[in-house]
Design a protein around this motif. Structure first.
Motif, PDB file in Angstrom:
ATOM      1  N   GLU A  16      17.999  45.642 -16.026  1.00 36.32           N
ATOM      2  CA  GLU A  16      18.766  45.025 -14.944  1.00 36.32           C
ATOM      3  C   GLU A  16      19.438  46.086 -14.072  1.00 36.32           C
ATOM      4  O   GLU A  16      19.433  45.983 -12.844  1.00 36.32           O
ATOM      5  CB  GLU A  16      19.812  44.063 -15.512  1.00 36.32           C
ATOM      6  CG  GLU A  16      20.579  43.319 -14.452  1.00 36.32           C
ATOM      7  CD  GLU A  16      21.479  42.232 -15.019  1.00 36.32           C
ATOM      8  OE1 GLU A  16      22.330  41.744 -14.246  1.00 36.32           O
ATOM      9  OE2 GLU A  16      21.335  41.848 -16.196  1.00 36.32           O
ATOM     10  N   ALA A  24      18.569  33.730 -10.387  1.00 36.85           N
ATOM     11  CA  ALA A  24      17.260  34.293 -10.052  1.00 36.85           C
ATOM     12  C   ALA A  24      16.791  33.770  -8.701  1.00 36.85           C
ATOM     13  O   ALA A  24      16.357  34.538  -7.832  1.00 36.85           O
ATOM     14  CB  ALA A  24      16.242  33.962 -11.143  1.00 36.85           C
ATOM     15  N   ARG A  83      18.343  30.815 -14.159  1.00 36.00           N
ATOM     16  CA  ARG A  83      17.423  30.360 -13.120  1.00 36.00           C
ATOM     17  C   ARG A  83      18.076  30.289 -11.746  1.00 36.00           C
ATOM     18  O   ARG A  83      17.482  30.701 -10.753  1.00 36.00           O
ATOM     19  CB  ARG A  83      16.842  29.011 -13.504  1.00 36.00           C
ATOM     20  CG  ARG A  83      15.999  29.062 -14.772  1.00 36.00           C
ATOM     21  CD  ARG A  83      15.617  27.677 -15.266  1.00 36.00           C
ATOM     22  NE  ARG A  83      14.689  26.989 -14.390  1.00 36.00           N
ATOM     23  CZ  ARG A  83      13.367  27.081 -14.473  1.00 36.00           C
ATOM     24  NH1 ARG A  83      12.831  27.824 -15.422  1.00 36.00           N
ATOM     25  NH2 ARG A  83      12.604  26.427 -13.645  1.00 36.00           N
ATOM     26  N   ILE A 121      10.605  28.814 -10.869  1.00 40.23           N
ATOM     27  CA  ILE A 121      12.044  28.676 -11.099  1.00 40.23           C
ATOM     28  C   ILE A 121      12.519  27.293 -10.667  1.00 40.23           C
ATOM     29  O   ILE A 121      13.339  26.673 -11.337  1.00 40.23           O
ATOM     30  CB  ILE A 121      12.831  29.772 -10.333  1.00 40.23           C
ATOM     31  CG1 ILE A 121      12.592  31.146 -10.979  1.00 40.23           C
ATOM     32  CG2 ILE A 121      14.320  29.455 -10.293  1.00 40.23           C
ATOM     33  CD1 ILE A 121      13.085  32.313 -10.154  1.00 40.23           C
ATOM     34  N   ALA A 154      14.573  38.844 -10.732  1.00 38.75           N
ATOM     35  CA  ALA A 154      14.535  37.383 -10.866  1.00 38.75           C
ATOM     36  C   ALA A 154      13.722  36.959 -12.087  1.00 38.75           C
ATOM     37  O   ALA A 154      14.104  36.015 -12.797  1.00 38.75           O
ATOM     38  CB  ALA A 154      13.959  36.755  -9.597  1.00 38.75           C
ATOM     39  N   ARG A 155      12.638  37.670 -12.351  1.00 37.87           N
ATOM     40  CA  ARG A 155      11.825  37.357 -13.533  1.00 37.87           C
ATOM     41  C   ARG A 155      12.647  37.578 -14.813  1.00 37.87           C
ATOM     42  O   ARG A 155      12.608  36.772 -15.744  1.00 37.87           O
ATOM     43  CB  ARG A 155      10.563  38.219 -13.538  1.00 37.87           C
ATOM     44  CG  ARG A 155       9.540  37.807 -14.571  1.00 37.87           C
ATOM     45  CD  ARG A 155       8.265  38.625 -14.488  1.00 37.87           C
ATOM     46  NE  ARG A 155       7.560  38.414 -13.233  1.00 37.87           N
ATOM     47  CZ  ARG A 155       7.400  39.339 -12.267  1.00 37.87           C
ATOM     48  NH1 ARG A 155       7.871  40.548 -12.418  1.00 37.87           N
ATOM     49  NH2 ARG A 155       6.737  39.049 -11.172  1.00 37.87           N
ATOM     50  N   TRP A 213      15.975  37.536 -15.081  1.00 40.31           N
ATOM     51  CA  TRP A 213      17.024  36.522 -15.155  1.00 40.31           C
ATOM     52  C   TRP A 213      16.459  35.166 -15.557  1.00 40.31           C
ATOM     53  O   TRP A 213      17.090  34.435 -16.305  1.00 40.31           O
ATOM     54  CB  TRP A 213      17.755  36.430 -13.828  1.00 40.31           C
ATOM     55  CG  TRP A 213      18.732  37.552 -13.605  1.00 40.31           C
ATOM     56  CD1 TRP A 213      19.099  38.511 -14.502  1.00 40.31           C
ATOM     57  CD2 TRP A 213      19.458  37.818 -12.416  1.00 40.31           C
ATOM     58  NE1 TRP A 213      20.013  39.365 -13.929  1.00 40.31           N
ATOM     59  CE2 TRP A 213      20.255  38.961 -12.653  1.00 40.31           C
ATOM     60  CE3 TRP A 213      19.511  37.218 -11.174  1.00 40.31           C
ATOM     61  CZ2 TRP A 213      21.098  39.495 -11.679  1.00 40.31           C
ATOM     62  CZ3 TRP A 213      20.350  37.750 -10.206  1.00 40.31           C
ATOM     63  CH2 TRP A 213      21.139  38.877 -10.461  1.00 40.31           C
ATOM     64  N   GLN A 214      15.284  34.837 -15.042  1.00 36.99           N
ATOM     65  CA  GLN A 214      14.658  33.570 -15.427  1.00 36.99           C
ATOM     66  C   GLN A 214      14.428  33.539 -16.942  1.00 36.99           C
ATOM     67  O   GLN A 214      14.689  32.540 -17.597  1.00 36.99           O
ATOM     68  CB  GLN A 214      13.344  33.363 -14.687  1.00 36.99           C
ATOM     69  CG  GLN A 214      12.678  32.064 -15.076  1.00 36.99           C
ATOM     70  CD  GLN A 214      11.227  32.006 -14.692  1.00 36.99           C
ATOM     71  OE1 GLN A 214      10.553  33.031 -14.602  1.00 36.99           O
ATOM     72  NE2 GLN A 214      10.720  30.807 -14.480  1.00 36.99           N
TER      73      GLN A 214
END
Length: 107
Positions: free
Chosen positions: A36, A75, A72, A105, A63-64, A66-67
């Motif tokens: 991150e 992200a 979500r 998402i 974003a991937r 965090w998803q």
């Protein structure tokens, strides 16, 4: 990263940090916090350089991550505005991947 520091050639620095983040997630003991941090640094560098494509790549990676952590909404909120900057090139791999992730998402 050492080469960037030594040569002062910074044109690919954002993507180097993004790649380092991806590597941190592939380790036998993945380090999500380190990944991150690399993704955030890549985004910041890309913004400084006004390198929209590299910012999109880094934001997609973040974003991937965090998803996968169940974040979500965060992200989506991070990736959607960056994806929204683009008005052409939607057949490129980076934009296709970002769009697919946004769709996933939102599903």
């Amino acid at each position: 990263m050492t080469a960037v520091e030594t040569t002062k050639e910074k044109w690919c620095e954002a993507d180097i940090h993004r790649t380092a983040g991806e590597i941190a997630l592939m380790l036998p003991e993945p380090d999500a916090a380190k990944a991150e941090a690399h993704f955030e640094r890549a985004i910041a560098i890309a913004r400084e350089q006004q390198a929209k494509s590299w910012e999109l790549r880094a934001a997609t990676s973040l974003a991937r991550l965090w998803q996968s952590q169940g974040r979500r909404s965060e992200a989506h909120d991070r990736l959607a505005p960056i994806y929204g900057w683009f008005t052409e090139g939607f057949d490129t791999l980076d934009l296709k991947e970002a769009k697919a992730l946004l769709d996933e998402i939102q599903a």
